[in-house]
Motif scaffolding. Structure first.
Motif, PDB file in Angstrom:
ATOM      1  N   LYS A 105       0.375  -0.831  -0.102  1.00  0.00           N
ATOM      2  CA  LYS A 105       0.225   0.279   0.094  1.00  0.00           C
ATOM      3  C   LYS A 105       0.945   1.181  -0.107  1.00  0.00           C
ATOM      4  CE  LYS A 105      -0.685  -0.885   5.637  1.00  0.00           C
ATOM      5  NZ  LYS A 105      -1.797  -0.964   6.224  1.00  0.00           N
ATOM      6  N   GLY A 106       0.251   2.701  -0.743  1.00  0.00           N
ATOM      7  CA  GLY A 106       0.248   3.556  -0.160  1.00  0.00           C
ATOM      8  C   GLY A 106       1.953   3.619  -1.269  1.00  0.00           C
ATOM      9  N   SER A 107       3.333   4.562  -0.715  1.00  0.00           N
ATOM     10  CA  SER A 107       4.262   4.490  -1.752  1.00  0.00           C
ATOM     11  C   SER A 107       4.676   3.374  -1.775  1.00  0.00           C
ATOM     12  CB  SER A 107       5.452   5.305  -0.695  1.00  0.00           C
ATOM     13  OG  SER A 107       5.529   5.089  -0.065  1.00  0.00           O
ATOM     14  N   GLU A 108       4.545   2.342  -1.349  1.00  0.00           N
ATOM     15  CA  GLU A 108       5.583   1.237  -1.699  1.00  0.00           C
ATOM     16  C   GLU A 108       4.921   0.926  -2.364  1.00  0.00           C
ATOM     17  OE1 GLU A 108       6.677  -2.824   0.142  1.00  0.00           O
ATOM     18  OE2 GLU A 108       4.955  -2.181   1.128  1.00  0.00           O
ATOM     19  N   LEU A 109       3.542   0.590  -2.897  1.00  0.00           N
ATOM     20  CA  LEU A 109       2.513  -0.655  -3.522  1.00  0.00           C
ATOM     21  C   LEU A 109       2.984   0.554  -5.026  1.00  0.00           C
ATOM     22  CD1 LEU A 109       0.409  -1.443  -4.806  1.00  0.00           C
ATOM     23  CD2 LEU A 109      -1.086  -0.598  -4.114  1.00  0.00           C
ATOM     24  N   LYS A 110       3.346   1.889  -4.778  1.00  0.00           N
ATOM     25  CA  LYS A 110       3.050   2.967  -6.297  1.00  0.00           C
ATOM     26  C   LYS A 110       4.482   2.756  -6.832  1.00  0.00           C
ATOM     27  CE  LYS A 110       3.508   7.874  -7.666  1.00  0.00           C
ATOM     28  NZ  LYS A 110       3.578   9.022  -6.982  1.00  0.00           N
ATOM     29  N   ASN A 111       5.655   2.385  -6.027  1.00  0.00           N
ATOM     30  CA  ASN A 111       7.013   2.481  -6.015  1.00  0.00           C
ATOM     31  C   ASN A 111       6.612   1.001  -6.860  1.00  0.00           C
ATOM     32  OD1 ASN A 111       7.572   4.273  -5.400  1.00  0.00           O
ATOM     33  ND2 ASN A 111       8.580   3.507  -3.214  1.00  0.00           N
ATOM     34  N   ARG A 112       6.567   0.404  -6.277  1.00  0.00           N
ATOM     35  CA  ARG A 112       6.423  -1.653  -7.001  1.00  0.00           C
ATOM     36  C   ARG A 112       5.840  -1.388  -8.637  1.00  0.00           C
ATOM     37  NH1 ARG A 112       9.903  -4.612  -7.675  1.00  0.00           N
ATOM     38  NH2 ARG A 112       8.631  -6.590  -7.949  1.00  0.00           N
ATOM     39  N   ILE A 113       5.171  -0.475  -8.511  1.00  0.00           N
ATOM     40  CA  ILE A 113       3.854  -0.666  -9.752  1.00  0.00           C
ATOM     41  C   ILE A 113       4.695  -0.041 -10.884  1.00  0.00           C
ATOM     42  CG2 ILE A 113       1.856   0.352 -11.235  1.00  0.00           C
ATOM     43  CD1 ILE A 113       0.428   0.451  -8.456  1.00  0.00           C
ATOM     44  N   GLU A 114       5.837   1.182 -10.835  1.00  0.00           N
ATOM     45  CA  GLU A 114       7.052   1.775 -11.855  1.00  0.00           C
ATOM     46  C   GLU A 114       7.545   0.756 -11.929  1.00  0.00           C
ATOM     47  OE1 GLU A 114       7.491   5.275  -9.585  1.00  0.00           O
ATOM     48  OE2 GLU A 114       6.120   6.666  -9.535  1.00  0.00           O
ATOM     49  N   GLU A 115       7.925  -0.004 -10.743  1.00  0.00           N
ATOM     50  CA  GLU A 115       9.383  -0.616 -11.184  1.00  0.00           C
ATOM     51  C   GLU A 115       8.853  -2.466 -12.729  1.00  0.00           C
ATOM     52  OE1 GLU A 115      11.581   0.332  -6.795  1.00  0.00           O
ATOM     53  OE2 GLU A 115      10.123  -1.698  -7.247  1.00  0.00           O
ATOM     54  N   VAL A 116       7.432  -3.135 -11.624  1.00  0.00           N
ATOM     55  CA  VAL A 116       6.766  -3.516 -12.617  1.00  0.00           C
ATOM     56  C   VAL A 116       7.161  -3.192 -13.971  1.00  0.00           C
ATOM     57  CG1 VAL A 116       5.274  -5.177 -12.356  1.00  0.00           C
ATOM     58  CG2 VAL A 116       6.302  -5.170 -10.551  1.00  0.00           C
ATOM     59  N   SER A 117       6.066  -2.161 -13.859  1.00  0.00           N
ATOM     60  CA  SER A 117       5.786  -2.073 -15.444  1.00  0.00           C
ATOM     61  C   SER A 117       7.220  -1.273 -16.968  1.00  0.00           C
ATOM     62  CB  SER A 117       5.111  -0.287 -15.015  1.00  0.00           C
ATOM     63  OG  SER A 117       5.769   0.526 -14.607  1.00  0.00           O
ATOM     64  N   ASP A 118       7.770  -1.138 -15.692  1.00  0.00           N
ATOM     65  CA  ASP A 118       9.744  -1.027 -15.888  1.00  0.00           C
ATOM     66  C   ASP A 118       9.597  -2.187 -17.218  1.00  0.00           C
ATOM     67  OD1 ASP A 118       9.813   2.023 -16.533  1.00  0.00           O
ATOM     68  OD2 ASP A 118      10.851   1.425 -14.626  1.00  0.00           O
ATOM     69  N   ILE A 119       9.663  -3.741 -16.400  1.00  0.00           N
ATOM     70  CA  ILE A 119      10.000  -4.470 -16.810  1.00  0.00           C
ATOM     71  C   ILE A 119       9.569  -5.238 -17.715  1.00  0.00           C
ATOM     72  CG2 ILE A 119      10.473  -7.261 -15.885  1.00  0.00           C
ATOM     73  CD1 ILE A 119      10.884  -6.055 -12.787  1.00  0.00           C
ATOM     74  N   ILE A 120       8.131  -4.553 -17.665  1.00  0.00           N
ATOM     75  CA  ILE A 120       6.904  -5.377 -18.388  1.00  0.00           C
ATOM     76  C   ILE A 120       6.977  -4.330 -19.783  1.00  0.00           C
ATOM     77  CG2 ILE A 120       5.575  -7.466 -16.582  1.00  0.00           C
ATOM     78  CD1 ILE A 120       4.068  -4.691 -16.571  1.00  0.00           C
ATOM     79  N   GLU A 121       7.460  -3.291 -19.599  1.00  0.00           N
ATOM     80  CA  GLU A 121       7.521  -2.030 -20.736  1.00  0.00           C
ATOM     81  C   GLU A 121       6.154  -1.850 -21.021  1.00  0.00           C
ATOM     82  OE1 GLU A 121      10.282  -3.135 -23.421  1.00  0.00           O
ATOM     83  OE2 GLU A 121      11.675  -3.849 -22.270  1.00  0.00           O
ATOM     84  N   LEU A 122       4.822  -1.632 -19.451  1.00  0.00           N
ATOM     85  CA  LEU A 122       3.694  -1.360 -20.162  1.00  0.00           C
ATOM     86  C   LEU A 122       3.829   0.264 -19.990  1.00  0.00           C
ATOM     87  CD1 LEU A 122       1.741  -4.324 -20.083  1.00  0.00           C
ATOM     88  CD2 LEU A 122       2.472  -2.843 -21.189  1.00  0.00           C
ATOM     89  N   ASN A 123       4.838   0.929 -19.290  1.00  0.00           N
ATOM     90  CA  ASN A 123       4.900   2.315 -18.998  1.00  0.00           C
ATOM     91  C   ASN A 123       3.501   3.426 -19.362  1.00  0.00           C
ATOM     92  OD1 ASN A 123       7.373   1.144 -19.203  1.00  0.00           O
ATOM     93  ND2 ASN A 123       7.643   2.478 -17.300  1.00  0.00           N
ATOM     94  N   GLY A 124       3.094   3.118 -21.237  1.00  0.00           N
ATOM     95  CA  GLY A 124       2.353   4.613 -21.637  1.00  0.00           C
ATOM     96  C   GLY A 124       1.097   3.416 -21.767  1.00  0.00           C
ATOM     97  N   ARG A 125       1.340   2.018 -21.263  1.00  0.00           N
ATOM     98  CA  ARG A 125      -0.273   1.834 -21.529  1.00  0.00           C
ATOM     99  C   ARG A 125      -0.921   1.131 -20.462  1.00  0.00           C
ATOM    100  NH1 ARG A 125      -1.415   0.044 -26.702  1.00  0.00           N
ATOM    101  NH2 ARG A 125      -3.790  -0.255 -25.864  1.00  0.00           N
TER     102      ARG A 125
END
Length: 309
Positions: A105-125
């Motif tokens: 939750k909170g900032s931890e969840l937000k940071n993990r979503i950003e990290e994971v979106s980099d891995i799966i390369e879906l940042n723009g979608r």
């Protein structure tokens, strides 16, 4: 890290998993290779604690996974064969939901979503609804959802089914990147080429049983005499095949048009002897094509059928 011992799962009179045993060590990319219906998905459903075995044991770090399922689930990431996403939610909302399920939750969840979106390369979608995604994008988001809680082991069940070659290649490369970052992988597939590309250890399953296991080299060694060498000559006569059979390590030789088709132990050691024998008989080689055995050939040898029959 993970040890499966004499595992059974029966559905009525059907033995979906029939006495399966194997071990996955930390750092492995471990492949479960077999045709549809071999028992792969049932096996990993039990490893994931989603399904109780009829008998047998599954140990994680030496302890039964069923003694503390909640703790084990926190250490595993599971990518199911079926897409486990909410189509009317955005990619970001899906990741936020699945992250909250794991207690983020909170900032931890937000940071993990950003990290994971980099891995799966879906940042723009990530702002788009999932029902607007291509099949490959859904598969990648499915993987991202399993990575949010930073699992030690990632279990992937046929993650490339029904997607385009570009998305498939992206997923395969992502698997290797995750493994290089320290995540142990269990990867099920009926695509021989995927398992050959990814896995350092392979178990071949058929009809609920493990029929062979080991490294790729160990498995192929089982049928090393099946290496095929096609030697195209400037001319052939009835004697050349018999002369080539005299070479130590050649198990068979037959003529097909202007080509002699040989089977032998190891092409690397046979080629020089083949060239010499051809020259001694007044012929010369126009081309050589070597077809080394692979996991598909191992499966065919063991079962008498192809992986995708």
């Amino acid at each position: 890290m993970l040890k499966v011992e004499n595992l059974y799962k029966n559905f009525g009179k059907v033995n979906a998993v029939d006495g399966v045993s194997f071990e996955v060590k930390k750092g492995d990319v471990f492949g479960l290779l077999g045709p549809n219906g071999a028992g792969k998905s049932t096996t990993i459903s039990m490893i994931s604690t989603l399904l109780a075995p009829s008998s047998g044991e599954i140990l994680y770090d030496g302890k039964s996974i069923f003694d503390n399922q909640k703790s084990v689930r926190q250490r595993l990431g599971v990518v199911p064969q079926e897409i486990a996403l909410y189509p009317t939610l955005s990619g970001y909302e899906n990741l936020r939901f699945w992250g909250s399920i794991y207690g983020l939750k909170g900032s931890e969840l937000k940071n993990r979503i950003e990290e994971v979106s980099d891995i799966i390369e879906l940042n723009g979608r990530l702002k788009d609804r999932v029902d607007k995604y291509s099949g490959g994008m859904k598969r990648r988001l499915n993987i991202g959802a399993a990575l949010l809680h930073m699992p030690e082991m990632l279990i992937m069940d046929e993650p490339t089914v029904g997607i385009d070659p570009q998305s498939r290649n992206h997923i395969l490369d992502t698997v290797l990147k995750l493994n290089n970052q320290g995540i142990t992988i269990i990867y099920t597939s009926h695509y021989m080429e995927e398992v050959e590309y990814l896995c350092n250890k392979v178990c071949i399953m058929d009809e609920g049983k493990i029929i062979a296991s080991g490294s790729q080299d160990e498995l192929v060694e089982m049928i090393r005499e099946k290496t095929q060498i096609n030697v195209r000559l400037n001319r052939v006569d009835g004697l050349i095949s018999e002369k080539l059979k005299e070479i130590k390590g050649v198990s068979d030789a037959r003529i097909s048009d202007d080509t002699v088709v040989l089977h032998g132990d190891n092409a690397d050691t046979l080629l020089a002897d083949i060239a010499l024998k051809v020259s001694e008989n007044g012929m010369f080689i126009k081309s050589i094509d070597v077809k080394k055995p692979n996991l598909e050939a191992v499966f065919l040898h063991l079962t008498g059928k192809a992986l995708r029959d």
